[in-house]
Design an enzyme around this catalytic site. Structure first.
Site, PDB file in Angstrom:
ATOM      1  N   ARG A 185       0.969  -0.962   0.102  1.00 31.31           N
ATOM      2  CA  ARG A 185       0.149   0.329  -0.488  1.00 31.31           C
ATOM      3  C   ARG A 185       0.770   1.450  -0.407  1.00 31.31           C
ATOM      4  NH1 ARG A 185      -5.966  -1.517   2.062  1.00 31.31           N
ATOM      5  NH2 ARG A 185      -5.286  -3.631   1.720  1.00 31.31           N
TER       6      ARG A 185
ATOM      7  N   HIS B 215     -21.908   2.848   6.648  1.00 29.24           N
ATOM      8  CA  HIS B 215     -22.757   3.682   4.992  1.00 29.24           C
ATOM      9  C   HIS B 215     -23.658   4.033   4.281  1.00 29.24           C
ATOM     10  CE1 HIS B 215     -17.773   3.051   3.576  1.00 29.24           C
ATOM     11  NE2 HIS B 215     -18.138   2.523   4.494  1.00 29.24           N
TER      12      HIS B 215
ATOM     13  N   SER C 297     -18.833  -1.570   1.671  1.00 27.83           N
ATOM     14  CA  SER C 297     -18.662   0.155   1.324  1.00 27.83           C
ATOM     15  C   SER C 297     -17.706  -0.714   0.188  1.00 27.83           C
ATOM     16  CB  SER C 297     -17.097   0.364   2.250  1.00 27.83           C
ATOM     17  OG  SER C 297     -16.625  -1.218   2.875  1.00 27.83           O
TER      18      SER C 297
ATOM     19  N   SER D 288     -21.797 -14.322  10.892  1.00 31.86           N
ATOM     20  CA  SER D 288     -21.388 -13.214  10.119  1.00 31.86           C
ATOM     21  C   SER D 288     -21.543 -13.199   9.204  1.00 31.86           C
ATOM     22  CB  SER D 288     -20.042 -13.571  10.748  1.00 31.86           C
ATOM     23  OG  SER D 288     -19.217 -12.133  10.126  1.00 31.86           O
TER      24      SER D 288
ATOM     25  N   THR E  47      -8.550   3.614  26.413  1.00 36.02           N
ATOM     26  CA  THR E  47      -8.273   3.691  24.663  1.00 36.02           C
ATOM     27  C   THR E  47      -9.063   5.589  25.345  1.00 36.02           C
ATOM     28  OG1 THR E  47      -8.534   4.724  22.369  1.00 36.02           O
ATOM     29  CG2 THR E  47     -10.583   3.694  23.862  1.00 36.02           C
TER      30      THR E  47
ATOM     31  N   THR F  77     -21.059   5.347  12.365  1.00 36.11           N
ATOM     32  CA  THR F  77     -20.161   6.015  12.365  1.00 36.11           C
ATOM     33  C   THR F  77     -19.961   7.598  11.946  1.00 36.11           C
ATOM     34  OG1 THR F  77     -17.584   6.591  11.924  1.00 36.11           O
ATOM     35  CG2 THR F  77     -19.069   5.680   9.964  1.00 36.11           C
TER      36      THR F  77
ATOM     37  N   LYS G 241     -18.172   8.656   7.810  1.00 32.84           N
ATOM     38  CA  LYS G 241     -18.830   9.243   6.714  1.00 32.84           C
ATOM     39  C   LYS G 241     -19.324   9.937   6.312  1.00 32.84           C
ATOM     40  CE  LYS G 241     -17.136   4.165   6.349  1.00 32.84           C
ATOM     41  NZ  LYS G 241     -15.763   4.205   7.814  1.00 32.84           N
TER      42      LYS G 241
END
Length: 412
Positions: free
Chosen positions: A22, A217, A189, A137, A277, A245, A248
């Site tokens: 990448r 999305h 996505s 799943s 976190t 989220t 987006k």
């Protein structure tokens, strides 16, 4: 002595040889002018048009969002100062979570610094806490979902992509009364296809399974007030826990969960990905809240998004440029060759100042390499026509195969 650096250098060389390595394109967004951006190159910066941003509605530069972030930055500083348990819960987080619970008609919501963390936290806790839990799943679920389910240690069954019948068959192999979680995405996505949500939820209900849906999305872009695809299809009540989220449709950053109070409270209390976190910076929470409230108040951005995506898809179909799917606002252009996909993206960027990142394995299967194009309200109709024309000419230059063009009316 083991050569650690040499080992990883060899591994990276193997990625380069297979086309999986990448590389980053250095892009500087221009607020107020996006999708125009500066491409920073060794020879100097050049203005380009971005076609692969996940800021699907252009809310990352909306004046209300920027104003809310500036005001909160000046008032509260750059960071919350710790985790949510240690100084990291502010009035901005509380207001944002109340807004998201209200948007989705759920009892409670919980915000995270990333959407990845939200999936990780929720699915880990469900699999780790429910006694003898079994996950079901979708085969194409996001890596954050797959890895969280694996890490939980719970049994996992993978059903064929978007296949309610296969889900039903697999659920039937598990005894009734055993805790079961059906996990899938509403829009995928990389392929841009939509889940048959009503059918999947109906199958899950017949087997008394909890339904977990990643709507990353779709929130902001579908449904009444941007509540997502489940709300648009009228099956929101069939979704137990929804993940969304802010990165987006809402144009900022972070993720969230919405669902029953006891379930969300369990994630808050038990998930390492939440407890250990950093909290979202207050300015980020304030910007996300401003974006959500703006998109709840009107449909302008959503209507323009689907208009621009519809125009691009019609132009590409007319040219016989193959699409993986044309169901959603995501326009995945199928190239099917790792080298030509990279060359196509390079020509678009270097010659025509059009930035579209090539998508290769492991993000997609080998042989299905593609450009994932994300038109938005901030792309003008003339931008869409120009991009489609340049892509059409470059397609010929690279000798890429076309599909027969269907007969339909000339696009506007």
């Amino acid at each position: 002595m083991f050569d650690y650096s040499g080992f990883f250098a060899d591994r990276m060389d193997s990625l380069r040889k297979t086309g999986q390595y990448r590389t980053f394109v250095e892009i500087e967004r221009l607020a107020g002018r996006f999708p125009r951006a500066l491409h920073h190159r060794p020879s100097g910066p050049r203005e380009v048009t971005v076609w692969c941003s996940n800021d699907h509605l252009g809310m990352g530069q909306h004046p209300a969002v920027l104003a809310a972030m500036r005001a909160t930055l000046d008032a509260s500083g750059a960071a919350a100062g710790g985790s949510r348990n240690i100084s990291g819960t502010t009035p901005h987080h509380v207001a944002l979570e109340r807004e998201m619970a209200d948007l989705h008609g759920k009892e409670r919501a919980l915000s995270f610094i990333t959407g990845y963390a939200a999936n990780d936290a929720a699915l880990y806790v469900l699999g780790r806490t429910l006694p003898d839990c079994a996950f079901f799943s979708d085969r194409l679920n996001h890596a954050s979902m797959i890895l969280a389910m694996r890490a939980s240690g719970a049994e996992r069954h993978v059903f064929a992509h978007n296949d309610p019948a296969d889900l039903d068959r697999r659920l039937s192999t598990v005894r009734r009364g055993r805790p079961k979680v059906v996990a899938f995405e509403s829009v995928y996505s990389m392929d841009g296809d939509m889940a048959p949500m009503a059918d999947l939820c109906a199958v899950a209900e017949r087997h008394d399974a909890l339904v977990y849906v990643d709507e990353a999305h779709t929130v902001g872009m579908y449904g009444p007030q941007g509540a997502g695809l489940a709300a648009q299809l009228g099956v929101a009540d069939g979704v137990t826990v929804l993940m969304g989220t802010f990165a987006k449709g809402f144009g900022t950053a972070g993720g969230y969960l919405a669902g029953p109070d006891p379930v969300i409270d369990a994630v808050r209390s038990l998930a390492p990905a939440f407890i250990f976190t950093l909290s979202m910076p207050p300015a980020l929470a304030a910007g996300a809240l401003a974006s959500v409230r703006h998109l709840r108040a009107g449909d302008t951005e959503r209507e323009l998004l689907h208009e621009r995506a519809g125009l691009l898809k019609s132009l590409l179909r007319r040219s016989g440029i193959p699409l993986v799917s044309d169901e959603s606002h995501i326009v995945p252009v199928l190239v099917g060759d790792v080298d030509k996909c990279r060359r196509l993206a390079g020509i678009l960027l270097d010659r025509h100042a059009l930035y579209a990142q090539p998508i290769n394995f492991p993000s997609v299967a080998r042989g299905s390499e593609r450009l994932r194009i994300n038109p938005s309200p901030v792309h003008r109709p003339e931008d869409v026509h120009h991009f489609a024309d340049v892509l059409d000419r470059t397609w010929d230059e690279l000798g890429l195969p076309r599909t027969p063009a269907p007969a339909y009316a000339e696009p506007a």
